[in-house]
Design a protein around this motif. Structure first.
Motif, PDB file in Angstrom:
ATOM      1  N   THR A  21       0.280  -1.319   0.011  1.00  0.00           N
ATOM      2  CA  THR A  21       0.280   0.288   0.566  1.00  0.00           C
ATOM      3  C   THR A  21       0.743   0.976  -0.301  1.00  0.00           C
ATOM      4  N   LYS A  22       0.513   1.993  -0.903  1.00  0.00           N
ATOM      5  CA  LYS A  22       1.934   3.307  -1.568  1.00  0.00           C
ATOM      6  C   LYS A  22       0.600   4.890  -0.748  1.00  0.00           C
ATOM      7  N   GLU A  23       0.743   4.902   0.066  1.00  0.00           N
ATOM      8  CA  GLU A  23       0.309   6.573   0.367  1.00  0.00           C
ATOM      9  C   GLU A  23       1.393   7.980   0.310  1.00  0.00           C
ATOM     10  N   GLY A  24       0.485   8.744  -0.667  1.00  0.00           N
ATOM     11  CA  GLY A  24       1.500   9.894   0.254  1.00  0.00           C
ATOM     12  C   GLY A  24       0.729  11.767   0.553  1.00  0.00           C
ATOM     13  N   PHE A  25       1.298  12.971   0.538  1.00  0.00           N
ATOM     14  CA  PHE A  25       1.083  13.980   0.804  1.00  0.00           C
ATOM     15  C   PHE A  25       1.735  15.169   0.875  1.00  0.00           C
ATOM     16  N   ALA A  26       1.382  15.721   0.123  1.00  0.00           N
ATOM     17  CA  ALA A  26       2.460  17.136  -0.155  1.00  0.00           C
ATOM     18  C   ALA A  26       1.664  18.435   0.005  1.00  0.00           C
ATOM     19  N   GLY A  27       2.082  19.212   1.164  1.00  0.00           N
ATOM     20  CA  GLY A  27       1.268  20.518   1.158  1.00  0.00           C
ATOM     21  C   GLY A  27       2.321  21.590   1.195  1.00  0.00           C
ATOM     22  N   LEU A  28       1.858  22.769   0.516  1.00  0.00           N
ATOM     23  CA  LEU A  28       2.437  24.431   0.638  1.00  0.00           C
ATOM     24  C   LEU A  28       1.672  25.529   1.650  1.00  0.00           C
ATOM     25  N   LYS A  29       2.108  26.108   2.530  1.00  0.00           N
ATOM     26  CA  LYS A  29       1.302  26.831   3.170  1.00  0.00           C
ATOM     27  C   LYS A  29       2.159  28.359   3.184  1.00  0.00           C
ATOM     28  N   LEU A  30       1.388  29.162   2.531  1.00  0.00           N
ATOM     29  CA  LEU A  30       1.727  30.796   2.339  1.00  0.00           C
ATOM     30  C   LEU A  30       1.153  31.790   3.093  1.00  0.00           C
ATOM     31  N   THR A  31       1.500  32.373   4.071  1.00  0.00           N
ATOM     32  CA  THR A  31       0.959  33.176   5.274  1.00  0.00           C
ATOM     33  C   THR A  31       1.687  34.835   5.388  1.00  0.00           C
ATOM     34  N   GLN A  32       0.445  35.796   5.672  1.00  0.00           N
ATOM     35  CA  GLN A  32       0.952  37.100   5.714  1.00  0.00           C
ATOM     36  C   GLN A  32       0.596  38.019   6.776  1.00  0.00           C
ATOM     37  N   VAL A  33       1.133  38.435   7.533  1.00  0.00           N
ATOM     38  CA  VAL A  33       0.472  39.538   8.607  1.00  0.00           C
ATOM     39  C   VAL A  33       0.692  40.726   8.213  1.00  0.00           C
ATOM     40  N   SER A  34      -0.434  41.899   7.983  1.00  0.00           N
ATOM     41  CA  SER A  34       0.147  42.654   8.076  1.00  0.00           C
ATOM     42  C   SER A  34      -0.715  43.891   9.172  1.00  0.00           C
ATOM     43  N   LEU A  35       0.041  43.911   9.569  1.00  0.00           N
ATOM     44  CA  LEU A  35      -0.622  45.204  10.714  1.00  0.00           C
ATOM     45  C   LEU A  35      -0.147  46.852  10.824  1.00  0.00           C
ATOM     46  N   THR A  36      -1.253  47.371  10.749  1.00  0.00           N
ATOM     47  CA  THR A  36      -1.215  49.581  10.920  1.00  0.00           C
ATOM     48  C   THR A  36      -1.819  49.806  11.689  1.00  0.00           C
ATOM     49  N   ASN A  37      -1.502  50.719  11.867  1.00  0.00           N
ATOM     50  CA  ASN A  37      -1.759  51.323  13.192  1.00  0.00           C
ATOM     51  C   ASN A  37      -2.639  50.541  14.504  1.00  0.00           C
ATOM     52  N   TRP A  38      -2.088  48.745  14.657  1.00  0.00           N
ATOM     53  CA  TRP A  38      -2.766  47.929  15.554  1.00  0.00           C
ATOM     54  C   TRP A  38      -2.882  48.023  16.916  1.00  0.00           C
ATOM     55  N   ALA A  39      -3.751  48.600  17.543  1.00  0.00           N
ATOM     56  CA  ALA A  39      -3.089  49.176  19.462  1.00  0.00           C
ATOM     57  C   ALA A  39      -2.499  47.477  20.205  1.00  0.00           C
TER      58      ALA A  39
END
Length: 176
Positions: free
Chosen positions: A33-51
């Motif tokens: 039995t063969k099984e595989g997974f590949a994933g790419l996550k991209l994230t961004q945080v941009s804060l302006t005048n965030w108290a």
């Protein structure tokens, strides 16, 4: 116009950040039995005048897992590889870094129970740093450290989605 362009870029980045590239392959070839997974996550945080405070950042996380397993008669042999690497750009810090290889062979002794032996190897791709001490001096490197764990014990494998390895006799040590 400049605000509209900034908003468009922000929305585009958020959309890209929620995308993930995945491939899954699950096939049955005789007793293998063969099984595989590949994933790419991209994230961004941009804060302006965030108290509440915080830091702007951009990050990626690339992960892959593949396993090939054999089960026929009294023999069970499970093999797995996991690779992961990610960076977080708030000063470019490693967010994920893993090389993991595992193999487990078992010989049936009762229904769903196998006498087994296993080996696991773990290391990393790139240098690691203790940012609280000095961000320029590496405290680890590729293949340093590297850990090899071996053991004897029992594997309980009642079906497709659940396996437990019990190893009362295991040895863990630095491989390099």
């Amino acid at each position: 116009m400049n605000k509209m362009k900034t908003l468009f870029i922000a929305l585009l980045c958020m959309g890209v950040g929620t995308l993930s590239a995945q491939t899954a392959d699950s096939t049955q070839i005789s007793p293998w039995t063969k099984e595989g997974f590949a994933g790419l996550k991209l994230t961004q945080v941009s804060l302006t005048n965030w108290a509440a405070g915080g830091d702007n950042s951009v990050a990626f996380d690339l992960q892959g897992t593949y396993q090939i397993n054999y089960k026929k008669g009294k023999h069970l042999w499970n093999n797995r590889i996991e690779l992961a690497y990610g960076l977080n750009k708030t000063g470019t810090r490693k967010a994920n870094d893993k090389i993991y290889l595992n193999t487990n062979y078992g010989y049936a002794i009762a229904k769903s129970w196998y006498a087994s032996a296993f080996a696991t190897f773990q290391t990393q791709f790139s240098p690691g740093y203790d940012y609280s001490v000095n961000k320029d001096i590496a405290i680890s490197e590729f293949m340093a450290p590297a850990y090899l764990t071996t053991g004897l014990g029992f594997t309980y494998d009642p079906g497709k989605i659940f396996t437990v390895v019990l190893s009362p006799a295991a040895k863990n040590g630095n491989a390099l």
